[in-house]
Design an enzyme around this catalytic site. Structure first.
Site, PDB file in Angstrom:
ATOM      1  N   SER A 126       4.989   2.445  -2.854  1.00 52.47           N
ATOM      2  CA  SER A 126       4.183   3.406  -2.115  1.00 52.47           C
ATOM      3  C   SER A 126       4.749   3.352  -0.371  1.00 52.47           C
ATOM      4  O   SER A 126       5.111   2.307  -0.022  1.00 52.47           O
ATOM      5  CB  SER A 126       2.782   2.549  -2.012  1.00 52.47           C
ATOM      6  OG  SER A 126       2.218   2.582  -3.276  1.00 52.47           O
TER       7      SER A 126
ATOM      8  N   ARG B 222      -2.256  -5.603   2.065  1.00 55.50           N
ATOM      9  CA  ARG B 222      -0.726  -5.261   2.473  1.00 55.50           C
ATOM     10  C   ARG B 222      -0.498  -5.881   4.047  1.00 55.50           C
ATOM     11  O   ARG B 222       0.230  -5.334   4.704  1.00 55.50           O
ATOM     12  CB  ARG B 222      -0.636  -3.703   2.534  1.00 55.50           C
ATOM     13  CG  ARG B 222      -0.560  -2.875   1.072  1.00 55.50           C
ATOM     14  CD  ARG B 222       0.575  -3.514   0.328  1.00 55.50           C
ATOM     15  NE  ARG B 222       0.806  -2.730  -0.866  1.00 55.50           N
ATOM     16  CZ  ARG B 222       0.100  -2.962  -2.120  1.00 55.50           C
ATOM     17  NH1 ARG B 222      -0.694  -3.767  -2.157  1.00 55.50           N
ATOM     18  NH2 ARG B 222       0.155  -2.219  -3.133  1.00 55.50           N
TER      19      ARG B 222
ATOM     20  N   GLU C 283       4.083   1.862   4.917  1.00 61.69           N
ATOM     21  CA  GLU C 283       4.312   0.921   4.477  1.00 61.69           C
ATOM     22  C   GLU C 283       5.397  -0.052   4.771  1.00 61.69           C
ATOM     23  O   GLU C 283       5.478  -1.190   5.026  1.00 61.69           O
ATOM     24  CB  GLU C 283       3.623   0.761   3.059  1.00 61.69           C
ATOM     25  CG  GLU C 283       3.200  -0.508   2.609  1.00 61.69           C
ATOM     26  CD  GLU C 283       3.006  -0.440   1.120  1.00 61.69           C
ATOM     27  OE1 GLU C 283       4.186  -0.596   0.522  1.00 61.69           O
ATOM     28  OE2 GLU C 283       2.080  -0.959   0.674  1.00 61.69           O
TER      29      GLU C 283
HETATM   30  N1  EPU Z   1      -3.624  10.025  -7.506  1.00 64.68           N
HETATM   31  C1  EPU Z   1      -3.593  11.073  -7.185  1.00 64.68           C
HETATM   32  N2  EPU Z   1      -2.251  11.936  -7.124  1.00 64.68           N
HETATM   33  C2  EPU Z   1      -1.314  11.049  -7.479  1.00 64.68           C
HETATM   34  C3  EPU Z   1      -1.373   9.732  -7.751  1.00 64.68           C
HETATM   35  C4  EPU Z   1      -2.731   9.223  -7.943  1.00 64.68           C
HETATM   36  O1  EPU Z   1      -4.624  11.935  -7.044  1.00 64.68           O
HETATM   37  O2  EPU Z   1      -0.176  11.891  -7.419  1.00 64.68           O
HETATM   38  C5  EPU Z   1      -5.083   9.199  -7.663  1.00 64.68           C
HETATM   39  C6  EPU Z   1      -5.223   8.838  -8.956  1.00 64.68           C
HETATM   40  O3  EPU Z   1      -6.139   9.540  -9.656  1.00 64.68           O
HETATM   41  C7  EPU Z   1      -6.439   7.556  -8.595  1.00 64.68           C
HETATM   42  C8  EPU Z   1      -5.617   7.162  -7.174  1.00 64.68           C
HETATM   43  O4  EPU Z   1      -5.058   8.331  -6.519  1.00 64.68           O
HETATM   44  O5  EPU Z   1      -7.344   7.846  -8.713  1.00 64.68           O
HETATM   45  C9  EPU Z   1      -4.858   5.898  -7.175  1.00 64.68           C
HETATM   46  O6  EPU Z   1      -3.673   5.962  -7.671  1.00 64.68           O
HETATM   47  P1  EPU Z   1      -3.066   4.853  -8.427  1.00 64.68           P
HETATM   48  O7  EPU Z   1      -3.820   3.914  -9.417  1.00 64.68           O
HETATM   49  O8  EPU Z   1      -1.626   5.078  -8.949  1.00 64.68           O
HETATM   50  O9  EPU Z   1      -2.733   3.585  -7.225  1.00 64.68           O
HETATM   51  P2  EPU Z   1      -2.589   3.673  -5.778  1.00 64.68           P
HETATM   52  O10 EPU Z   1      -3.663   3.513  -4.978  1.00 64.68           O
HETATM   53  O11 EPU Z   1      -1.745   5.146  -5.248  1.00 64.68           O
HETATM   54  C10 EPU Z   1      -1.958   1.333  -5.265  1.00 64.68           C
HETATM   55  C11 EPU Z   1      -0.729   0.434  -4.679  1.00 64.68           C
HETATM   56  C12 EPU Z   1       0.323   0.397  -5.545  1.00 64.68           C
HETATM   57  C13 EPU Z   1      -0.157  -0.078  -6.947  1.00 64.68           C
HETATM   58  C14 EPU Z   1      -1.197   0.477  -7.343  1.00 64.68           C
HETATM   59  C15 EPU Z   1      -1.688   0.064  -8.783  1.00 64.68           C
HETATM   60  C16 EPU Z   1      -0.917   0.664  -2.529  1.00 64.68           C
HETATM   61  C17 EPU Z   1      -0.387   1.503  -1.096  1.00 64.68           C
HETATM   62  N3  EPU Z   1      -0.449   1.078  -3.428  1.00 64.68           N
HETATM   63  O12 EPU Z   1      -1.398   2.643  -5.541  1.00 64.68           O
HETATM   64  O13 EPU Z   1       1.292  -0.423  -4.831  1.00 64.68           O
HETATM   65  O14 EPU Z   1       0.927  -0.246  -7.771  1.00 64.68           O
HETATM   66  O15 EPU Z   1      -2.403   0.854  -6.612  1.00 64.68           O
HETATM   67  O16 EPU Z   1      -2.683  -0.831  -8.191  1.00 64.68           O
HETATM   68  O17 EPU Z   1      -1.954   0.174  -2.209  1.00 64.68           O
HETATM   69  C18 EPU Z   1       3.194  -0.446  -3.741  1.00 64.68           C
HETATM   70  O18 EPU Z   1       2.710  -1.019  -2.854  1.00 64.68           O
HETATM   71  O19 EPU Z   1       4.550  -0.150  -3.568  1.00 64.68           O
HETATM   72  C19 EPU Z   1       2.605   0.104  -4.824  1.00 64.68           C
HETATM   73  C20 EPU Z   1       3.485   0.890  -6.017  1.00 64.68           C
END
Ligand code: EPU
Length: 341
Positions: A241, A167, A337
């Protein structure tokens, strides 16, 4: 003339959070030459504050903007060459990101399907090196063209010049506020292979009984996953995010993993561990919480939402509350972000 100048322009329809604010001046540029001309206009060059506005999907507007906004709305999509490994496609900064991903797929140039449905414009994509579902722009990026604000000259940035990180890029650091990106050249792999290891992608493919996925299969799984988990900004204002996933050193990770065996972390190549901020926020009790007109999304704790009529200051107050709670509970500092203006 390929640019137009408006005064007192409403920014609310131009930011995906739907936050209120008006720009004193607003320049729309439909070509590279228009951008080169516009940055030299006194209204922009001498403005007290300047903002380059792409799709407005990574923005928190905190009120009226007493300065000049420049919106590069440059169109274009052309095959411009090839390297040993990739087909090169130059895309105008004003093209929609998702429409570009879909068009590349239609034209049998796969490689960006994991980044389907990310809101925003092509020109904004390199700034934060957009990433999702196991892929970041950096893996499919060749170079870009940008107008230097101080001189109006067009400059090329190679992949190395952009200094991509998670990012992150030079456009958030040394070059911040100095350039208007006008075209991005994407590098689509000549020998495509699926990027399907991310849990949500693997699960989606398994549910569909797909073992040898095509790029179209991955595109469809990513679109379905995002629709299921992330709010559509057209229905519920948001900026994706709201925080970056924080990266901690091995000792901190060992301590957190001992205290919270279910914590989610991804080991990095350098030995550090990237934590799922969504998990930290979720476990701090914020998921689905509402605070006046703002709240935390009920299906993704990393996404703050505008339930209607929110102001930027309310978004920032909720964000601050989350940062403090996560810090107190886990000793980890979350970093925002979106860009705040
Ligand atoms: N999780 C929770 N609670 C929640 C949501 C998620 O405990 O409410 C846990 C999930 O179980 C999972 C972990 O957190 O183990 C990660 O969740 P997720 O796969 O949804 O991805 P994220 O790390 O929350 C990142 C990016 C997203 C992108 C997703 C998918 C960042 C800041 N965000 O989110 O990007 O779509 O991975 O690759 O790196 C964005 O930047 O706007 C964005 C949406």
């Amino acid at each position: 003339m390929a640019f137009s100048l408006e005064t007192d322009r409403d920014l609310q329809p131009l930011n995906s959070f739907g936050l209120p604010g008006r720009a004193a001046q607003f320049l729309t540029c439909n070509s590279v030459s228009a951008v080169r001309e516009a940055v030299r206009l006194p209204v922009f060059a001498r403005a007290e504050r300047r903002l380059v506005l792409g799709g407005g999907s990574n923005l928190v507007i905190t009120g009226d903007f007493a300065g000049c906004v420049l919106a590069p709305r440059i169109a274009g999509f052309a095959r411009v060459g090839e390297t040993a490994d990739a087909w090169l496609v130059e895309v105008g900064a004003g093209e929609g990101w998702h429409a570009t991903v879909a068009r590349l797929l239609d034209e049998r140039l796969p490689g960006l399907e994991n980044l389907a449905l990310i809101p925003g414009s092509v020109g904004a994509a390199p700034i934060q090196n957009i990433g999702a579902y196991g892929l970041e722009l950096t893996s499919r990026f060749h170079s870009l063209q940008a107008v230097e604000i101080a001189t109006g000259e067009l400059r090329s940035f190679s992949h190395a010049d952009c200094r991509f990180g998670y990012r992150d890029s030079v456009f958030k650091r040394a070059a911040a506020g100095q350039f208007v990106i006008t075209q991005v050249t994407l590098a689509l792999p000549r020998r495509w292979s699926p990027v399907a290891a991310y849990a949500d992608v693997a699960r989606g493919l398994a549910q569909r009984g797909i073992t040898d996925p095509s790029a179209r299969d991955i595109f469809e799984v990513v679109v379905a996953t995002r629709r299921a988990k992330l709010p559509d900004p057209a229905m519920l204002g948001n900026a994706g995010s709201f925080f970056k996933n924080p990266v901690v050193g091995a000792p901190k990770w060992a301590q957190l993993a001992a205290e919270h065996p279910e914590i989610v972390g991804y080991p990095q190549a350098d030995g550090r561990v990237k934590l799922a901020a969504a998990w930290l926020i979720d476990r701090s009790g914020f998921k689905g919480q509402r605070c006046g007109a703002v709240g935390v999304h009920e299906r993704q704790a990393l996404v703050l939402v505008n339930h209607g009529g929110a102001r930027g200051s309310e978004v920032l107050a909720l964000a601050q509350d989350i940062v403090e709670n996560v810090q107190a509970r886990f000793g980890v500092r979350l970093e925002m972000e979106p860009v705040v203006v």
